[in-house]
Design a protein around this motif. Structure first.
Motif, PDB file in Angstrom:
ATOM      1  N   ALA A  77      28.559  31.273  33.758  1.00 21.23           N
ATOM      2  CA  ALA A  77      28.164  32.444  34.534  1.00 21.23           C
ATOM      3  C   ALA A  77      26.884  32.182  35.320  1.00 21.23           C
ATOM      4  CB  ALA A  77      27.985  33.638  33.603  1.00 21.23           C
ATOM      5  N   GLY A 114      28.560  32.116  38.642  1.00 26.82           N
ATOM      6  CA  GLY A 114      28.732  33.562  38.720  1.00 26.82           C
ATOM      7  C   GLY A 114      29.551  34.041  37.539  1.00 26.82           C
ATOM      8  N   ASP A 115      29.290  35.265  37.100  1.00 25.61           N
ATOM      9  CA  ASP A 115      29.947  35.800  35.912  1.00 25.61           C
ATOM     10  C   ASP A 115      31.315  36.382  36.273  1.00 25.61           C
ATOM     11  OD1 ASP A 115      30.664  36.913  33.539  1.00 25.61           O
ATOM     12  OD2 ASP A 115      28.823  38.076  33.250  1.00 25.61           O
ATOM     13  N   ALA A 132      33.200  38.181  34.544  1.00 26.86           N
ATOM     14  CA  ALA A 132      33.334  39.537  34.014  1.00 26.86           C
ATOM     15  C   ALA A 132      32.865  40.594  35.006  1.00 26.86           C
ATOM     16  CB  ALA A 132      32.551  39.669  32.708  1.00 26.86           C
ATOM     17  N   GLU A 133      32.071  40.190  36.001  1.00 29.00           N
ATOM     18  CA  GLU A 133      31.597  41.137  37.002  1.00 29.00           C
ATOM     19  C   GLU A 133      32.602  41.345  38.130  1.00 29.00           C
ATOM     20  OE1 GLU A 133      27.881  39.649  38.341  1.00 29.00           O
ATOM     21  OE2 GLU A 133      26.825  40.015  36.441  1.00 29.00           O
ATOM     22  N   LEU A 134      33.687  40.588  38.117  1.00 28.24           N
ATOM     23  CA  LEU A 134      34.700  40.676  39.170  1.00 28.24           C
ATOM     24  C   LEU A 134      35.913  41.467  38.698  1.00 28.24           C
ATOM     25  CD1 LEU A 134      34.682  36.936  40.311  1.00 28.24           C
ATOM     26  CD2 LEU A 134      33.557  38.847  41.457  1.00 28.24           C
ATOM     27  N   ARG A 141      39.423  36.960  39.410  1.00 30.52           N
ATOM     28  CA  ARG A 141      38.889  35.946  38.494  1.00 30.52           C
ATOM     29  C   ARG A 141      39.789  34.712  38.529  1.00 30.52           C
ATOM     30  NH1 ARG A 141      38.100  40.248  33.498  1.00 30.52           N
ATOM     31  NH2 ARG A 141      36.790  41.720  34.681  1.00 30.52           N
TER      32      ARG A 141
END
Length: 291
Positions: A148, A152-153, A155-157, A162
């Motif tokens: 992440a 980039g994480d 889970a934020e998408l 993803r």
């Protein structure tokens, strides 16, 4: 482009005989009561009769008989689907049926997106190296904190974004920070085409492909080149805004040889400088508190 080599006649005959034997064994296992048919006083056949399977599957008795005798060629996916339903096949039996027939299952359900606890533990234990759990379509099912921090994480998408192909195609961050982004995209499109050869007609694969073709002219141009590439280890460069250049080698570890296939993708430092920078990034994350 790799030429498609026709299957030898001897191999086709073996597959037909295996398919015939498999269907007979499944037919003999299913009782009339399980499919709502009367048993009758004179039944000697274990399980169902051929004509009963043909009736339940809405196919001709002669055609089904030929299939069980290993005489049928080019059995349609629709017939296989009907027979699988008539014989109450579970997912594993259904997959085996289509494999023996050499046909893709058009009704394959989406792969499970729930990562097992053991797979998650492997991904987490690879820190401070970035690692993720992916399926054969390059969907990111789980990722550790170093992943992440570098990429980039996920889970934020939204769940449908993803995906490594989607991010390489559409993400401004990936376009900016991945110094080999254009080469990576060409390589990944070629790998996706090679993987998709085993999943032609499967709804989730076709939907992913259609979405990429619709959203990205760049992806469409690469796809129309019909290039294929193997899954091999390679080094890529990433310019992280906090710690600088990272040179990471991608390593894949498949967790299962069959669908739903998932793999741990680890990003291993290609040099000591990268290892030191990943360790520094981990320390900075620790100072900042939980992600």
């Amino acid at each position: 482009m790799t030429a498609v080599v026709p299957e030898p006649a001897q191999d086709r005959d073996v597959r037909r005989r295996e398919l015939a034997a498999f269907l007979r064994s499944r037919r003999e296992r299913v009782t009339p009561e399980q499919v709502g048919l009367p048993r009758g006083p004179r039944r000697r056949t274990p399980g169902l009769r051929r004509e009963e399977v043909a009736q339940l599957a809405a196919v001709g008795v002669t055609w089904y008989t030929w299939i069980e005798q290993g005489r049928a060629a080019h059995i349609s996916a629709q017939v296989l689907d009907a027979v699988a339903r008539a014989l109450l096949m579970d997912a594993a039996e259904r997959a085996h049926l289509y494999a023996l027939a050499g046909t893709s299952d058009p009704h394959t359900e989406a792969e499970c997106t729930v990562a097992s606890r053991s797979a998650l533990r492997i991904v987490e234990r690879l820190a401070p190296y970035p690692a993720s759990l992916q399926n054969a379509r390059y969907d990111v099912l789980a990722a550790n904190r170093p992943y992440a921090q570098v990429f980039g994480d996920p889970a934020e998408l939204p769940p449908d974004q993803r995906n490594c192909l989607w991010l390489l195609t559409t993400s401004e961050r990936w376009r900016r920070d991945f110094l080999d982004r254009d080469e990576m995209l060409r390589d990944l499109v070629a790998k996706y085409r090679a993987s998709m050869a085993e999943h032609v007609g499967e709804p989730v694969w076709e939907a992913r492909l259609k979405r990429l073709l619709d959203v990205s002219p760049e992806f469409r141009r690469l796809w129309e080149r019909h290039e294929v590439a193997p899954m091999v280890a390679h080094v890529k460069r990433y310019l992280h805004p906090r710690v600088g250049l990272l040179r990471l080698e991608h390593r894949n570890m498949w967790l299962a040889p069959q669908a739903p296939a998932q793999r741990v993708v680890a990003y291993v430092p290609a040099d000591e400088c990268t290892e030191e920078r990943l360790e520094r990034l981990e320390r900075l994350a620790g100072l900042a508190g939980p992600a």
